[in-house]
Design a protein around this motif. Sequence first.
Motif, short mmCIF file in Angstrom:
data_model
loop_
_atom_site.label_atom_id
_atom_site.label_comp_id
_atom_site.label_asym_id
_atom_site.label_seq_id
_atom_site.Cartn_x
_atom_site.Cartn_y
_atom_site.Cartn_z
N PRO A 9 0.79 -1.22 0.00
CA PRO A 9 0.00 0.00 0.00
C PRO A 9 0.83 1.28 0.00
O PRO A 9 1.97 1.31 0.46
CB PRO A 9 -0.81 -0.10 1.30
N CYS A 51 2.17 4.72 1.21
CA CYS A 51 2.63 5.01 2.56
C CYS A 51 3.07 6.48 2.60
O CYS A 51 3.93 6.90 1.82
CB CYS A 51 3.80 4.08 2.87
N ALA A 68 -4.21 1.24 2.55
CA ALA A 68 -4.76 -0.11 2.58
C ALA A 68 -6.22 -0.08 3.03
O ALA A 68 -6.69 0.92 3.58
CB ALA A 68 -3.94 -1.00 3.51
N ASP A 69 -6.93 -1.19 2.83
CA ASP A 69 -8.31 -1.28 3.31
C ASP A 69 -8.35 -1.44 4.82
O ASP A 69 -9.29 -0.99 5.48
CB ASP A 69 -9.02 -2.47 2.65
N GLU A 70 -7.33 -2.12 5.35
CA GLU A 70 -7.26 -2.35 6.80
C GLU A 70 -5.85 -2.04 7.28
O GLU A 70 -4.91 -2.00 6.49
CB GLU A 70 -7.60 -3.82 7.12
N ARG A 71 -5.70 -1.81 8.56
CA ARG A 71 -4.38 -1.55 9.13
C ARG A 71 -3.45 -2.72 8.87
O ARG A 71 -3.88 -3.89 8.83
CB ARG A 71 -4.49 -1.28 10.64
N THR A 118 -5.38 3.80 8.38
CA THR A 118 -5.54 3.84 6.93
C THR A 118 -6.06 5.22 6.54
O THR A 118 -6.62 5.96 7.36
CB THR A 118 -6.53 2.78 6.45
N LYS A 176 -8.58 5.71 4.74
CA LYS A 176 -10.03 5.65 4.90
C LYS A 176 -10.45 5.97 6.32
O LYS A 176 -11.45 6.66 6.55
CB LYS A 176 -10.55 4.26 4.50
N GLU A 177 -9.70 5.45 7.30
CA GLU A 177 -10.00 5.76 8.69
C GLU A 177 -9.93 7.25 8.96
O GLU A 177 -10.64 7.79 9.82
CB GLU A 177 -9.01 5.05 9.62
N THR A 187 -7.95 3.84 -1.47
CA THR A 187 -7.22 2.59 -1.30
C THR A 187 -6.31 2.47 -2.51
O THR A 187 -6.78 2.35 -3.64
CB THR A 187 -8.17 1.38 -1.24
#
Length: 207
Positions: free
Chosen positions: A14, A16, A113-116, A125, A127-128, A134
């Motif tokens: 992902p 960064c 990324a979609d998740e940590r 992320t 998104k968070e 993404t």
Amino acid sequence: YEDFVYLGNFVYDPLCICVTADSPYNTIEDLFAAAKEDGSINWACVGAGGKNEMDAQNLWDIAGVSFNYVPYDDASKSRAAVLGGHAVVYQSYASGAKSSVDAGELKVLAVGADERLDLWPDVPTLKECGYDVTVGLTRCWDIHPDTPQEIVDVLTEKLEECVADPTTQEQLIAMGQSPSWMTNEEMHEYGEYYYGVYGDIYAKLNG
């Protein structure tokens, strides 16, 4: 992407977003707030007019900010620019930032990324943080499209088994890679989506 038959994607590396360890910016929100006040903050990355710049521009558009994109020939030069104080932001991928983060030279503000990531569970992320992005690099195997389907099926099955093996997973994570399996069909859906995304951004950059 339409011309490839994929045996499977095995990692997702992902995007960064990093700054120096002693930077006053401790969150992506801090950084973007500063950018709204000053759109000339240097953002170091590799290459001009390609995927990296389009990824940066897409994120900025979504966040409603602007930076001064500074392209370098390779990641070592863009990273050195940030560590040397010539740029504030180092745009990389998780695998490319890992050694400098491990050494305490850089800190990661967010990942695409979609998740940590297991690598950095404390890093949010994008998104968070409220930015619907993404983005990263896929690492995959492909094969000639005329290959008989029975060969494709066997290779796909064996490669997926290999990637699912705990030892393989541990080794990938140690290199800063995030294991992530995608099938041929999923890779084509992914390619179609991003072909549209990058087409729009490229048209804007070259408008």
